[in-house]
Design a protein around this motif. Structure first.
Motif, PDB file in Angstrom:
ATOM      1  N   ASN A 200       0.798  -1.238   0.000  1.00 52.26           N
ATOM      2  CA  ASN A 200       0.000   0.000   0.000  1.00 52.26           C
ATOM      3  C   ASN A 200       0.826   1.281   0.000  1.00 52.26           C
ATOM      4  OD1 ASN A 200      -2.206  -1.629   0.058  1.00 52.26           O
ATOM      5  ND2 ASN A 200      -2.489  -1.508   2.287  1.00 52.26           N
ATOM      6  N   ASN A 201       1.882   1.320  -0.805  1.00 52.62           N
ATOM      7  CA  ASN A 201       2.725   2.519  -0.897  1.00 52.62           C
ATOM      8  C   ASN A 201       3.177   3.048   0.456  1.00 52.62           C
ATOM      9  OD1 ASN A 201       3.040   2.837  -3.630  1.00 52.62           O
ATOM     10  ND2 ASN A 201       0.948   3.642  -3.827  1.00 52.62           N
ATOM     11  N   THR A 202       3.382   2.125   1.366  1.00 51.89           N
ATOM     12  CA  THR A 202       3.856   2.486   2.704  1.00 51.89           C
ATOM     13  C   THR A 202       5.271   1.945   2.869  1.00 51.89           C
ATOM     14  OG1 THR A 202       1.588   2.365   3.492  1.00 51.89           O
ATOM     15  CG2 THR A 202       3.290   2.233   5.177  1.00 51.89           C
ATOM     16  N   TYR A 203       6.056   2.592   3.745  1.00 48.62           N
ATOM     17  CA  TYR A 203       7.455   2.202   3.927  1.00 48.62           C
ATOM     18  C   TYR A 203       7.717   1.926   5.408  1.00 48.62           C
ATOM     19  CZ  TYR A 203       7.870   3.725  -0.829  1.00 48.62           C
ATOM     20  OH  TYR A 203       7.692   3.827  -2.186  1.00 48.62           O
ATOM     21  N   ASN A 204       8.630   0.995   5.619  1.00 52.76           N
ATOM     22  CA  ASN A 204       9.003   0.623   6.976  1.00 52.76           C
ATOM     23  C   ASN A 204      10.334   1.288   7.331  1.00 52.76           C
ATOM     24  OD1 ASN A 204      10.808  -1.028   8.765  1.00 52.76           O
ATOM     25  ND2 ASN A 204       8.982  -2.267   9.014  1.00 52.76           N
ATOM     26  N   ILE A 205      10.375   1.926   8.481  1.00 53.22           N
ATOM     27  CA  ILE A 205      11.651   2.410   9.032  1.00 53.22           C
ATOM     28  C   ILE A 205      11.829   1.678  10.357  1.00 53.22           C
ATOM     29  CG2 ILE A 205      12.932   4.365   9.981  1.00 53.22           C
ATOM     30  CD1 ILE A 205      11.439   6.239   8.195  1.00 53.22           C
ATOM     31  N   CYS A 206      12.902   0.921  10.474  1.00 47.17           N
ATOM     32  CA  CYS A 206      13.079   0.141  11.700  1.00 47.17           C
ATOM     33  C   CYS A 206      14.558   0.175  12.090  1.00 47.17           C
ATOM     34  CB  CYS A 206      12.621  -1.289  11.444  1.00 47.17           C
ATOM     35  SG  CYS A 206      12.611  -2.314  12.912  1.00 47.17           S
ATOM     36  N   TYR A 207      14.843   0.523  13.327  1.00 42.22           N
ATOM     37  CA  TYR A 207      16.256   0.564  13.704  1.00 42.22           C
ATOM     38  C   TYR A 207      16.550  -0.120  15.022  1.00 42.22           C
ATOM     39  CZ  TYR A 207      15.182   4.865  16.453  1.00 42.22           C
ATOM     40  OH  TYR A 207      14.671   5.780  17.331  1.00 42.22           O
ATOM     41  N   LEU A 208      17.827  -0.503  15.117  1.00 38.90           N
ATOM     42  CA  LEU A 208      18.344  -1.131  16.327  1.00 38.90           C
ATOM     43  C   LEU A 208      19.374  -0.164  16.901  1.00 38.90           C
ATOM     44  CD1 LEU A 208      18.136  -4.161  17.459  1.00 38.90           C
ATOM     45  CD2 LEU A 208      20.446  -4.391  16.595  1.00 38.90           C
ATOM     46  N   SER A 209      19.242   0.147  18.154  1.00 34.33           N
ATOM     47  CA  SER A 209      20.171   1.114  18.750  1.00 34.33           C
ATOM     48  C   SER A 209      20.658   0.602  20.104  1.00 34.33           C
ATOM     49  CB  SER A 209      19.448   2.450  18.948  1.00 34.33           C
ATOM     50  OG  SER A 209      20.215   3.310  19.758  1.00 34.33           O
ATOM     51  N   HIS A 210      21.897   0.949  20.438  1.00 35.32           N
ATOM     52  CA  HIS A 210      22.395   0.641  21.778  1.00 35.32           C
ATOM     53  C   HIS A 210      21.605   1.495  22.767  1.00 35.32           C
ATOM     54  CE1 HIS A 210      25.090  -0.002  25.124  1.00 35.32           C
ATOM     55  NE2 HIS A 210      25.715  -0.919  24.404  1.00 35.32           N
ATOM     56  N   ARG A 211      21.278   0.884  23.924  1.00 36.83           N
ATOM     57  CA  ARG A 211      20.438   1.647  24.867  1.00 36.83           C
ATOM     58  C   ARG A 211      21.158   2.877  25.428  1.00 36.83           C
ATOM     59  NH1 ARG A 211      22.255  -1.298  29.400  1.00 36.83           N
ATOM     60  NH2 ARG A 211      21.653  -3.409  28.928  1.00 36.83           N
ATOM     61  N   ASP A 212      22.511   2.909  25.372  1.00 44.48           N
ATOM     62  CA  ASP A 212      23.242   4.102  25.851  1.00 44.48           C
ATOM     63  C   ASP A 212      22.878   5.339  25.030  1.00 44.48           C
ATOM     64  OD1 ASP A 212      24.407   2.677  27.782  1.00 44.48           O
ATOM     65  OD2 ASP A 212      26.401   2.549  26.862  1.00 44.48           O
ATOM     66  N   ASN A 213      22.602   5.146  23.735  1.00 41.53           N
ATOM     67  CA  ASN A 213      22.179   6.286  22.902  1.00 41.53           C
ATOM     68  C   ASN A 213      20.940   6.939  23.507  1.00 41.53           C
ATOM     69  OD1 ASN A 213      24.130   6.045  20.950  1.00 41.53           O
ATOM     70  ND2 ASN A 213      22.881   4.848  19.532  1.00 41.53           N
ATOM     71  N   LEU A 214      20.005   6.078  23.943  1.00 39.90           N
ATOM     72  CA  LEU A 214      18.756   6.593  24.512  1.00 39.90           C
ATOM     73  C   LEU A 214      19.012   7.212  25.883  1.00 39.90           C
ATOM     74  CD1 LEU A 214      15.682   6.879  24.308  1.00 39.90           C
ATOM     75  CD2 LEU A 214      15.450   4.569  25.211  1.00 39.90           C
ATOM     76  N   LYS A 215      19.841   6.532  26.656  1.00 40.61           N
ATOM     77  CA  LYS A 215      20.145   7.024  28.013  1.00 40.61           C
ATOM     78  C   LYS A 215      20.781   8.427  27.919  1.00 40.61           C
ATOM     79  CE  LYS A 215      22.892   5.246  31.589  1.00 40.61           C
ATOM     80  NZ  LYS A 215      23.809   4.165  31.893  1.00 40.61           N
ATOM     81  N   ASN A 216      21.709   8.582  26.970  1.00 36.62           N
ATOM     82  CA  ASN A 216      22.408   9.873  26.842  1.00 36.62           C
ATOM     83  C   ASN A 216      21.516  10.968  26.277  1.00 36.62           C
ATOM     84  OD1 ASN A 216      24.640   8.565  27.763  1.00 36.62           O
ATOM     85  ND2 ASN A 216      25.485   8.168  25.710  1.00 36.62           N
ATOM     86  N   SER A 217      20.521  10.588  25.469  1.00 37.91           N
ATOM     87  CA  SER A 217      19.695  11.615  24.820  1.00 37.91           C
ATOM     88  C   SER A 217      18.414  11.909  25.594  1.00 37.91           C
ATOM     89  CB  SER A 217      19.299  11.167  23.407  1.00 37.91           C
ATOM     90  OG  SER A 217      20.414  10.733  22.692  1.00 37.91           O
ATOM     91  N   GLY A 218      17.931  10.945  26.356  1.00 36.88           N
ATOM     92  CA  GLY A 218      16.733  11.176  27.172  1.00 36.88           C
ATOM     93  C   GLY A 218      15.457  10.642  26.557  1.00 36.88           C
TER      94      GLY A 218
END
Ligand SMILES: Cc1cc2nc3c(=O)[nH]c(=O)nc-3n(C[C@H](O)[C@H](O)[C@H](O)COP(=O)(O)OP(=O)(O)OC[C@H]3O[C@@H](n4cnc5c(N)ncnc54)[C@H](O)[C@@H]3O)c2cc1C
Length: 369
Positions: A200-218
């Motif tokens: 249906n002309n839709t796109y998937n964006i999916c990522y894997l990130s280290h949890r420290d990235n989230l911890k440092n950014s909030g």
């Protein structure tokens, strides 16, 4: 008394249940969620499963799945290389794919219980008892197909539950300008993000990130701006896309460590037996293939009774032959990604020797079946 009770209605559980019910076995499948449902997944399905899905009427040909045959890899600072994909893939949302498989399971007589979380599995003399929603079910065999990590892993005291895993997964569906036949894998510091078309002309964006990235950014959104946007491809993609979910879908504690294939006589299947790193893009085809071999093993031994040890050995031998080496290569590759120096090195190598890049891709994939 069921012939087989399957715990978990993802790709591995539903494939095995479908095949066994089709062969005349009495099957109970217990799924804690319901259909349709979204899942954190890149939704890029390697074409190695196509012959199998088509043979059994499991390919949803009424859905306009995307056909993907080019691969773009970018490094954390946006160096890019593109190679053709020899096997290729199709893109479909889990929302649509799992629902189709669910309907196919019902059509062959799988007894399917949704909103049913299995809370206990107990091995008796020569059968199993399962508890869910305060009801007990009995069956000769149990297939554990409940995904990467669940309450049951704790109950079964599985080794990997003692190790913390540093990865989180985030997924969106978007409307955007992006080629229909391309899968892109964009590196960023301590992570990578896949982009490809689904139906249906839709796109998937999916990522894997280290949890420290989230911890440092909030917050997720702050992490995307400060970390993912360092890769110019990701910045352009995120800023020019129309996001369809109210909020991102997020999972955590994603672990790629070894798992035991058989626990307390339960045959583990799909991610429950071992998860290949998503950068390989074939966890789904492996789950479907594992469901197939679990079903074939149990169907064969239902007609030709043998000892439980013999059945387990047969399953283990088939599983190791198909998946052990792929999981090993997946783990090696995972180390290379999400780092400025190594991601640039891989991009440069793929530019000079695209055949080597294709060889690496083939190490993590199987043959069409
Ligand atoms: C970030 C990320 C991106 C990925 N991208 C891709 C990709 O693009 N292509 C690809 O091929 N693979 C990808 N994968 C891997 C792929 O998603 C999995 O390998 C695949 O979904 C495994 O299927 P499964 O049937 O083993 O498990 P699942 O699909 O997770 O199904 C498990 C089911 O068990 C149910 N369950 C759990 N506990 C219980 C319980 N106690 N009782 C009853 N039911 C229970 C769950 O609700 C679920 O429905 C990705 C993985 C991640 C983490």
């Amino acid at each position: 008394m069921y012939d087989v009770m399957v715990v978990g209605g993802g790709l591995a559980g539903m494939t095995s249940a479908f095949l066994m019910a089709k062969s005349g076995l009495k099957i109970l499948l217990l799924e804690k969620g319901s259909y349709p449902q979204h899942r954190v997944c890149g939704e890029y399905v390697s074409n190695e499963v196509l012959p199998f899905l088509k043979k059994h009427g499991l390919f949803p040909s009424h859905i306009n799945t995307a056909k993907i045959n080019r691969f773009q890899l970018t490094s954390t600072n946006g160096r890019s290389v593109e190679i053709p994909l020899i096997l290729g893939a199709f893109g479909i949302s889990r929302y649509a794919f799992d629902t189709y498989l669910y309907e196919r399971c019902l059509s062959v007589g799988v007894e399917f219980l949704t909103h049913t979380k299995v809370s206990k599995i107990k091995k008796k003399e020569d059968y199993f008892e399962l508890s869910a929603n305060e009801i007990t079910y009995k069956g000769h065999f149990v297939i554990g197909a409940y995904g990467k990590r669940a309450n049951l892993d704790k109950l079964l005291n599985r080794d990997f539950m003692n190790l913390r895993s540093p990865y989180i997964g985030v997924k969106y569906h978007v409307k955007t300008e992006f080629p229909d036949d391309l899968i892109a894998l964009h590196n960023f510091e301590n992570g990578y993000c896949g982009v490809s078309k689904i139906e249906n002309n839709t796109y998937n964006i999916c990522y894997l990130s280290h949890r420290d990235n989230l911890k440092n950014s909030g917050t997720i959104s702050a992490m995307e701006t400060s970390v993912l946007f360092q890769n110019p491809y990701l910045k352009t993609l995120f800023l020019s896309s129309d996001f369809l979910f109210d909020k991102p879908l997020i999972i955590n504690e994603i672990s790629f460590t070894n798992k035991k294939l058989i626990e307390d006589n339960i045959l583990m299947c799909g991610d429950t037996a071992g998860l290949i790193t998503p950068l390989c893009g074939n966890g789904m085809s492996m789950a479907i293939h594992a469901g197939k071999i679990a079903a074939e093993t149990l169907t064969y031994f239902r007609a030709n009774p043998s000892s439980r040890a013999q059945i387990e050995q047969t399953y283990e031998a088939s599983w190791n032959q198909l998946f052990k080496s792929r999981l090993h290569w997946g783990r090696q590759l995972q180390r290379v990604f999400g780092n400025k120096m190594t991601s640039n090195l891989v991009v440069n190598l793929a530019k000079i020797a695209p055949s080597m890049a294709n060889k690496l891709v083939s190490k993590t994939h199987g043959h069409p079946f």
